[in-house]
Design a protein around this motif. Structure first.
Motif, PDB file in Angstrom:
ATOM      1  N   HIS A 173       0.845  -1.187   0.000  1.00  0.00           N
ATOM      2  CA  HIS A 173       0.000   0.000   0.000  1.00  0.00           C
ATOM      3  C   HIS A 173       0.885   1.243   0.000  1.00  0.00           C
ATOM      4  O   HIS A 173       2.107   1.161   0.203  1.00  0.00           O
ATOM      5  N   HIS A 174       0.247   2.405  -0.204  1.00  0.00           N
ATOM      6  CA  HIS A 174       0.965   3.671  -0.333  1.00  0.00           C
ATOM      7  C   HIS A 174       0.288   4.717   0.544  1.00  0.00           C
ATOM      8  O   HIS A 174      -0.937   4.743   0.670  1.00  0.00           O
ATOM      9  N   LEU A 213       6.497  17.121   0.571  1.00  0.00           N
ATOM     10  CA  LEU A 213       5.605  15.965   0.469  1.00  0.00           C
ATOM     11  C   LEU A 213       6.356  14.709   0.891  1.00  0.00           C
ATOM     12  O   LEU A 213       7.395  14.384   0.303  1.00  0.00           O
ATOM     13  N   LEU A 214       5.825  14.042   1.894  1.00  0.00           N
ATOM     14  CA  LEU A 214       6.424  12.801   2.389  1.00  0.00           C
ATOM     15  C   LEU A 214       5.493  11.645   2.047  1.00  0.00           C
ATOM     16  O   LEU A 214       4.329  11.636   2.444  1.00  0.00           O
ATOM     17  N   GLU A 215       6.016  10.648   1.300  1.00  0.00           N
ATOM     18  CA  GLU A 215       5.232   9.474   0.917  1.00  0.00           C
ATOM     19  C   GLU A 215       5.955   8.218   1.393  1.00  0.00           C
ATOM     20  O   GLU A 215       7.160   8.231   1.665  1.00  0.00           O
ATOM     21  N   VAL A 216       5.209   7.115   1.468  1.00  0.00           N
ATOM     22  CA  VAL A 216       5.801   5.860   1.907  1.00  0.00           C
ATOM     23  C   VAL A 216       5.096   4.697   1.220  1.00  0.00           C
ATOM     24  O   VAL A 216       3.881   4.728   1.005  1.00  0.00           O
ATOM     25  N   ASP A 217       5.875   3.703   0.827  1.00  0.00           N
ATOM     26  CA  ASP A 217       5.344   2.418   0.370  1.00  0.00           C
ATOM     27  C   ASP A 217       5.502   1.427   1.508  1.00  0.00           C
ATOM     28  O   ASP A 217       6.574   1.351   2.127  1.00  0.00           O
ATOM     29  N   VAL A 218       4.454   0.663   1.792  1.00  0.00           N
ATOM     30  CA  VAL A 218       4.482  -0.261   2.926  1.00  0.00           C
ATOM     31  C   VAL A 218       3.989  -1.639   2.511  1.00  0.00           C
ATOM     32  O   VAL A 218       3.301  -1.791   1.493  1.00  0.00           O
ATOM     33  N   HIS A 219       4.368  -2.627   3.311  1.00  0.00           N
ATOM     34  CA  HIS A 219       3.863  -3.997   3.176  1.00  0.00           C
ATOM     35  C   HIS A 219       2.990  -4.260   4.396  1.00  0.00           C
ATOM     36  O   HIS A 219       3.466  -4.176   5.536  1.00  0.00           O
ATOM     37  N   ILE A 220       1.712  -4.551   4.174  1.00  0.00           N
ATOM     38  CA  ILE A 220       0.753  -4.725   5.265  1.00  0.00           C
ATOM     39  C   ILE A 220       0.418  -6.202   5.430  1.00  0.00           C
ATOM     40  O   ILE A 220       0.103  -6.888   4.447  1.00  0.00           O
ATOM     41  N   VAL A 221       0.512  -6.676   6.664  1.00  0.00           N
ATOM     42  CA  VAL A 221       0.187  -8.068   7.009  1.00  0.00           C
ATOM     43  C   VAL A 221      -1.104  -8.070   7.809  1.00  0.00           C
ATOM     44  O   VAL A 221      -1.211  -7.390   8.829  1.00  0.00           O
ATOM     45  N   THR A 222      -2.095  -8.835   7.342  1.00  0.00           N
ATOM     46  CA  THR A 222      -3.362  -8.955   8.063  1.00  0.00           C
ATOM     47  C   THR A 222      -3.620 -10.417   8.426  1.00  0.00           C
ATOM     48  O   THR A 222      -3.105 -11.327   7.776  1.00  0.00           O
ATOM     49  N   ALA A 223      -4.408 -10.608   9.453  1.00  0.00           N
ATOM     50  CA  ALA A 223      -4.752 -11.957   9.908  1.00  0.00           C
ATOM     51  C   ALA A 223      -6.227 -12.014  10.260  1.00  0.00           C
ATOM     52  O   ALA A 223      -6.856 -10.987  10.538  1.00  0.00           O
TER      53      ALA A 223
END
Length: 301
Positions: free
Chosen positions: A93-94, A155-165
């Motif tokens: 996600h971003h 402008l500060l942006e981030v790409d992330v890896h999201i773990v759901t359970a």
């Protein structure tokens, strides 16, 4: 001198519970394992609790055995819990935020806020976010920044890896742990813990695939440019080979597992010793002896 912190970790795996007791020395800033134990558990299937009472008993036995090895019987009150299983789902996600201050210097609060903003993503109500792992920060459209603190940007942006359970699966694990007499300190996705242990930072930078073979699940993690890019839990593990051998050899699952571990290999080219030798095992009744050439089991594997 600061007193070492004692930590207890639990890994809820495919049909077994593993407990580890470690001490964290603040001077070296590294944990040292001082006790470990594993306990087979009929209350688990592929990392999912199917019998709370049975799982609770296995957790108690595993922790007690690990504490006994560490010489700290009765010490554990809270546990770090490693969760696995096909109920784990992940995606990338971003997120973005504007830096409205005049100095434009990014602080730790800004970094945490932009990462936190990525949690505002529509997910099913029966799921819970376990981890949000930053992959890259982007400053004024300039990507590839590992740590933006102290730098300037509008402008500060981030790409992330999201773990759901699955919430219900997690709640069943928490109930089993509570019934065993412990509290959950923090859940951790077990595959990422494995990656932090066995994959070096250089390998993460160059790019690599981590394959973690379990009994009933197989975890896959892809690393590139210094961070995790993809994770997946497959509902297939090494127990499938044992089940196939059990049917093919007409023996019990326990005997099939023993034959697999003593005489088997992933392929003939990896096998050591004479493949033409005869091996002996008992039939499914536990008494009748059976014999076959060792090379035959590779047809089934």
């Amino acid at each position: 001198m600061a007193k070492p912190e004692i930590m207890t970790g639990l890994d809820i795996g495919s049909g077994q519970v593993v407990a580890v007791v470690a001490k964290h020395d603040p001077e070296s800033d590294a944990p040292e394992v001082i006790g470990a134990a594993r306990q087979a558990c009929a209350g688990l299937k592929g990392g999912v609790v199917i019998n709370i009472d049975e799982t609770a008993r296995s957790i108690t036995r595993a922790v007690e055995a690990a504490e006994e090895m560490a010489g700290l019987v009765g010490h554990s009150k809270t546990v770090l819990i490693g969760v696995r299983g096909s109920h784990i789902q992940t995606f990338n996600h971003h997120g973005a935020m504007n830096i409205a201050r005049t100095d434009k210097e990014i602080t730790a609060v800004d970094r945490d806020q932009v990462v936190e903003s990525t949690k505002a993503v529509p997910i099913s109500p029966d799921r819970e976010i376990v981890h949000v792992i930053p992959q890259d920060f982007i400053l004024d459209r300039q990507s590839g920044v590992p740590n933006p603190i102290g730098m300037e940007a509008m402008l500060l942006e981030v790409d992330v890896h999201i773990v759901t359970a699955s919430q219900s699966h997690l709640n069943n694990v928490w109930k089993a742990i509570a019934r065993a007499g412990f509290e959950v300190e923090e859940p951790i996705y077990g595959l990422l813990a494995v990656g932090d242990t066995v994959v070096t930072q250089e390998e993460k930078g160059l790019g690599c695939l981590l394959v973690d073979l379990g009994g009933q699940t197989t975890g896959l993690a892809v690393y590139a440019d210094g961070s995790v890019r993809f994770t997946k839990e497959l509902a297939l593990g090494s127990d499938a080979i044992s089940h196939d051998l059990s049917h093919a050899l007409r023996t019990s699952l326990l005997q099939a597992q023993k034959v697999k571990e003593l005489y088997g290999a992933a392929s003939r080219t990896l096998a050591e010793g004479n493949l033409d030798e005869e091996i002996e095992y008992t039939s499914v009744d536990g008494r009748t002896p059976r014999r076959l050439k060792r090379s035959t089991i590779f047809d089934y594997i």
